[in-house]
Design a protein around this motif. Structure first.
Motif, PDB file in Angstrom:
ATOM      1  N   ASP A 136       3.214  -9.983  -7.353  1.00  0.00           N
ATOM      2  CA  ASP A 136       4.533 -10.343  -7.897  1.00  0.00           C
ATOM      3  C   ASP A 136       5.006  -9.402  -9.001  1.00  0.00           C
ATOM      4  O   ASP A 136       5.825  -9.779  -9.839  1.00  0.00           O
ATOM      5  CB  ASP A 136       4.551 -11.798  -8.404  1.00  0.00           C
ATOM      6  CG  ASP A 136       4.334 -12.799  -7.279  1.00  0.00           C
ATOM      7  OD1 ASP A 136       4.839 -12.534  -6.168  1.00  0.00           O
ATOM      8  OD2 ASP A 136       3.675 -13.823  -7.498  1.00  0.00           O
ATOM      9  N   GLU A 137       4.496  -8.167  -8.994  1.00  0.00           N
ATOM     10  CA  GLU A 137       5.051  -7.138  -9.865  1.00  0.00           C
ATOM     11  C   GLU A 137       6.031  -6.296  -9.050  1.00  0.00           C
ATOM     12  O   GLU A 137       5.987  -6.292  -7.823  1.00  0.00           O
ATOM     13  CB  GLU A 137       3.945  -6.233 -10.402  1.00  0.00           C
ATOM     14  CG  GLU A 137       2.915  -6.926 -11.267  1.00  0.00           C
ATOM     15  CD  GLU A 137       1.822  -5.967 -11.686  1.00  0.00           C
ATOM     16  OE1 GLU A 137       1.975  -5.327 -12.743  1.00  0.00           O
ATOM     17  OE2 GLU A 137       0.830  -5.839 -10.941  1.00  0.00           O
ATOM     18  N   VAL A 138       6.895  -5.569  -9.739  1.00  0.00           N
ATOM     19  CA  VAL A 138       7.824  -4.686  -9.033  1.00  0.00           C
ATOM     20  C   VAL A 138       7.137  -3.349  -8.790  1.00  0.00           C
ATOM     21  O   VAL A 138       6.202  -2.980  -9.506  1.00  0.00           O
ATOM     22  CB  VAL A 138       9.135  -4.478  -9.827  1.00  0.00           C
ATOM     23  CG1 VAL A 138       9.832  -5.807 -10.077  1.00  0.00           C
ATOM     24  CG2 VAL A 138       8.889  -3.734 -11.130  1.00  0.00           C
ATOM     25  N   PRO A 139       7.579  -2.581  -7.774  1.00  0.00           N
ATOM     26  CA  PRO A 139       7.027  -1.234  -7.596  1.00  0.00           C
ATOM     27  C   PRO A 139       7.208  -0.410  -8.868  1.00  0.00           C
ATOM     28  O   PRO A 139       8.182  -0.600  -9.603  1.00  0.00           O
ATOM     29  CB  PRO A 139       7.867  -0.669  -6.442  1.00  0.00           C
ATOM     30  CG  PRO A 139       8.359  -1.874  -5.697  1.00  0.00           C
ATOM     31  CD  PRO A 139       8.577  -2.917  -6.746  1.00  0.00           C
ATOM     32  N   LEU A 140       6.282   0.501  -9.103  1.00  0.00           N
ATOM     33  CA  LEU A 140       6.331   1.241 -10.353  1.00  0.00           C
ATOM     34  C   LEU A 140       7.577   2.112 -10.457  1.00  0.00           C
ATOM     35  O   LEU A 140       8.113   2.307 -11.544  1.00  0.00           O
ATOM     36  CB  LEU A 140       5.068   2.093 -10.533  1.00  0.00           C
ATOM     37  CG  LEU A 140       4.805   2.528 -11.977  1.00  0.00           C
ATOM     38  CD1 LEU A 140       4.622   1.328 -12.904  1.00  0.00           C
ATOM     39  CD2 LEU A 140       3.598   3.448 -12.059  1.00  0.00           C
ATOM     40  N   CYS A 141       8.086   2.629  -9.336  1.00  0.00           N
ATOM     41  CA  CYS A 141       9.309   3.436  -9.393  1.00  0.00           C
ATOM     42  C   CYS A 141      10.481   2.625  -9.935  1.00  0.00           C
ATOM     43  O   CYS A 141      11.356   3.163 -10.630  1.00  0.00           O
ATOM     44  CB  CYS A 141       9.637   4.014  -8.020  1.00  0.00           C
ATOM     45  SG  CYS A 141      10.017   2.796  -6.734  1.00  0.00           S
ATOM     46  N   VAL A 142      10.499   1.340  -9.621  1.00  0.00           N
ATOM     47  CA  VAL A 142      11.549   0.453 -10.133  1.00  0.00           C
ATOM     48  C   VAL A 142      11.317   0.159 -11.613  1.00  0.00           C
ATOM     49  O   VAL A 142      12.244   0.196 -12.425  1.00  0.00           O
ATOM     50  CB  VAL A 142      11.585  -0.867  -9.329  1.00  0.00           C
ATOM     51  CG1 VAL A 142      12.618  -1.836  -9.894  1.00  0.00           C
ATOM     52  CG2 VAL A 142      11.867  -0.579  -7.858  1.00  0.00           C
ATOM     53  N   LEU A 202       5.527   0.610  -0.871  1.00  0.00           N
ATOM     54  CA  LEU A 202       6.239  -0.329  -1.750  1.00  0.00           C
ATOM     55  C   LEU A 202       5.276  -0.898  -2.792  1.00  0.00           C
ATOM     56  O   LEU A 202       5.357  -2.069  -3.160  1.00  0.00           O
ATOM     57  CB  LEU A 202       6.924  -1.464  -0.977  1.00  0.00           C
ATOM     58  CG  LEU A 202       8.331  -1.187  -0.465  1.00  0.00           C
ATOM     59  CD1 LEU A 202       8.939  -2.443   0.164  1.00  0.00           C
ATOM     60  CD2 LEU A 202       9.255  -0.656  -1.541  1.00  0.00           C
ATOM     61  N   CYS A 203       4.369  -0.046  -3.256  1.00  0.00           N
ATOM     62  CA  CYS A 203       3.365  -0.446  -4.257  1.00  0.00           C
ATOM     63  C   CYS A 203       2.725  -1.781  -3.864  1.00  0.00           C
ATOM     64  O   CYS A 203       2.792  -2.764  -4.606  1.00  0.00           O
ATOM     65  CB  CYS A 203       3.974  -0.510  -5.654  1.00  0.00           C
ATOM     66  SG  CYS A 203       4.210   1.094  -6.431  1.00  0.00           S
ATOM     67  N   LYS A 204       2.125  -1.799  -2.689  1.00  0.00           N
ATOM     68  CA  LYS A 204       1.560  -3.029  -2.134  1.00  0.00           C
ATOM     69  C   LYS A 204       0.676  -3.777  -3.134  1.00  0.00           C
ATOM     70  O   LYS A 204       0.751  -5.005  -3.247  1.00  0.00           O
ATOM     71  CB  LYS A 204       0.763  -2.704  -0.868  1.00  0.00           C
ATOM     72  CG  LYS A 204       0.180  -3.912  -0.163  1.00  0.00           C
ATOM     73  CD  LYS A 204      -0.607  -3.507   1.075  1.00  0.00           C
ATOM     74  CE  LYS A 204      -1.030  -4.684   1.909  1.00  0.00           C
ATOM     75  NZ  LYS A 204      -1.636  -5.795   1.186  1.00  0.00           N
ATOM     76  N   GLU A 205      -0.148  -3.043  -3.859  1.00  0.00           N
ATOM     77  CA  GLU A 205      -1.078  -3.687  -4.791  1.00  0.00           C
ATOM     78  C   GLU A 205      -0.321  -4.386  -5.922  1.00  0.00           C
ATOM     79  O   GLU A 205      -0.735  -5.447  -6.402  1.00  0.00           O
ATOM     80  CB  GLU A 205      -2.050  -2.648  -5.362  1.00  0.00           C
ATOM     81  CG  GLU A 205      -3.015  -2.084  -4.329  1.00  0.00           C
ATOM     82  CD  GLU A 205      -2.380  -1.123  -3.347  1.00  0.00           C
ATOM     83  OE1 GLU A 205      -2.919  -0.984  -2.240  1.00  0.00           O
ATOM     84  OE2 GLU A 205      -1.333  -0.516  -3.675  1.00  0.00           O
ATOM     85  N   ARG A 206       0.793  -3.827  -6.348  1.00  0.00           N
ATOM     86  CA  ARG A 206       1.604  -4.449  -7.389  1.00  0.00           C
ATOM     87  C   ARG A 206       2.446  -5.594  -6.820  1.00  0.00           C
ATOM     88  O   ARG A 206       2.491  -6.689  -7.390  1.00  0.00           O
ATOM     89  CB  ARG A 206       2.527  -3.414  -8.045  1.00  0.00           C
ATOM     90  CG  ARG A 206       1.813  -2.371  -8.892  1.00  0.00           C
ATOM     91  CD  ARG A 206       2.780  -1.323  -9.433  1.00  0.00           C
ATOM     92  NE  ARG A 206       3.803  -1.895 -10.273  1.00  0.00           N
ATOM     93  CZ  ARG A 206       3.685  -2.118 -11.585  1.00  0.00           C
ATOM     94  NH1 ARG A 206       2.556  -1.797 -12.206  1.00  0.00           N
ATOM     95  NH2 ARG A 206       4.694  -2.631 -12.279  1.00  0.00           N
ATOM     96  N   THR A 207       3.104  -5.351  -5.696  1.00  0.00           N
ATOM     97  CA  THR A 207       4.022  -6.363  -5.168  1.00  0.00           C
ATOM     98  C   THR A 207       3.285  -7.554  -4.574  1.00  0.00           C
ATOM     99  O   THR A 207       3.839  -8.660  -4.507  1.00  0.00           O
ATOM    100  CB  THR A 207       4.995  -5.744  -4.144  1.00  0.00           C
ATOM    101  OG1 THR A 207       4.273  -5.005  -3.153  1.00  0.00           O
ATOM    102  CG2 THR A 207       5.948  -4.787  -4.833  1.00  0.00           C
ATOM    103  N   ASP A 208       2.035  -7.361  -4.169  1.00  0.00           N
ATOM    104  CA  ASP A 208       1.230  -8.516  -3.768  1.00  0.00           C
ATOM    105  C   ASP A 208       0.984  -9.445  -4.945  1.00  0.00           C
ATOM    106  O   ASP A 208       0.758 -10.646  -4.770  1.00  0.00           O
ATOM    107  CB  ASP A 208      -0.117  -8.061  -3.190  1.00  0.00           C
ATOM    108  CG  ASP A 208      -0.024  -7.688  -1.719  1.00  0.00           C
ATOM    109  OD1 ASP A 208       1.024  -7.972  -1.100  1.00  0.00           O
ATOM    110  OD2 ASP A 208      -0.993  -7.115  -1.195  1.00  0.00           O
TER     111      ASP A 208
END
Length: 205
Positions: free
Chosen positions: A153-159, A145-151
């Motif tokens: 507060d970004e959305v996963p890159l696929c989204v 779930l794109c941990k580095e992004r969602t940590d």
């Protein structure tokens, strides 16, 4: 509590594979491996169709780790390398992974891949988000779930990159979030619901 999840609107998905390629780039996924796959329902081939010409139909089915609340892979892992984090994501501690592949056998969604050989990347160097750990030969990997992004507060890159806006990301524990509203839509469902794993990825349509 937080329960991060993705909803995928199958009526909007155009099968462009942008999500799969963005996932590969973001997470430095080696050649010959994908964390995010776009299948075609009721077909044995990618981008196939059902029916006979001119009455053909095609429905795309994106599949990735479902981040199950009751994750079979976590139960099967003998070392604790697979674990649930505080945001409801199923993650892998690559330092604890011994490459036994019990998690792969337990996953009902065939969502994990194994590094049989030293990872090969083209054009010959690591790419994507520098915060993503590089995986070595002999470990299992999958969607985080794109941990580095969602940590952050970004959305996963696929989204983020989906041109058809078929993906919705958010916190299922927030009743006012867009994804919580999506979960209440008619036709919202999980893959293989009968398995009892309670996935946090679900589908609309």
């Amino acid at each position: 509590m937080t329960k991060l999840a993705i909803a995928i609107d199958l009526d909007r998905c155009v099968g462009c594979h942008t999500c799969a390629n963005a996932c590969k780039m973001q997470n430095n996924v080696p050649m010959g491996m994908l964390w995010n796959r776009i299948l075609t329902k009721d077909c044995d081939v990618i981008d196939g169709a059902v029916g006979e010409y001119p009455a053909l139909a095609r429905t795309y089915l994106p599949v990735q780790c479902q981040h199950c609340a009751n994750a079979p892979c976590q139960k099967a892992c003998p070392t604790g390398a697979t674990y649930k984090d505080e945001k409801g994501r199923v993650e892998v501690d690559y330092d604890k992974c011994i490459g036994c592949r019990m998690c792969m056998a337990a996953c009902p969604y065939n969502a994990r891949v194994f590094n049989w050989d030293d990872p090969v990347r083209e054009p010959g160097f690591d790419y994507g988000d520098a915060r993503v750990p590089v995986r070595a030969k002999g470990v299992v990997e999958k969607c985080t779930l794109c941990k580095e992004r969602t940590d952050g507060d970004e959305v996963p890159l696929c989204v983020r990159v989906c041109p058809a806006r078929a993906r919705i990301f958010g916190d299922l524990d927030d009743p006012d979030s867009e994804i919580s509203r999506a979960a209440l839509r008619s036709g919202a469902h999980h893959l293989l619901e009968e398995k009892g794993s309670r996935p946090q990825i679900f589908y609309i349509g």
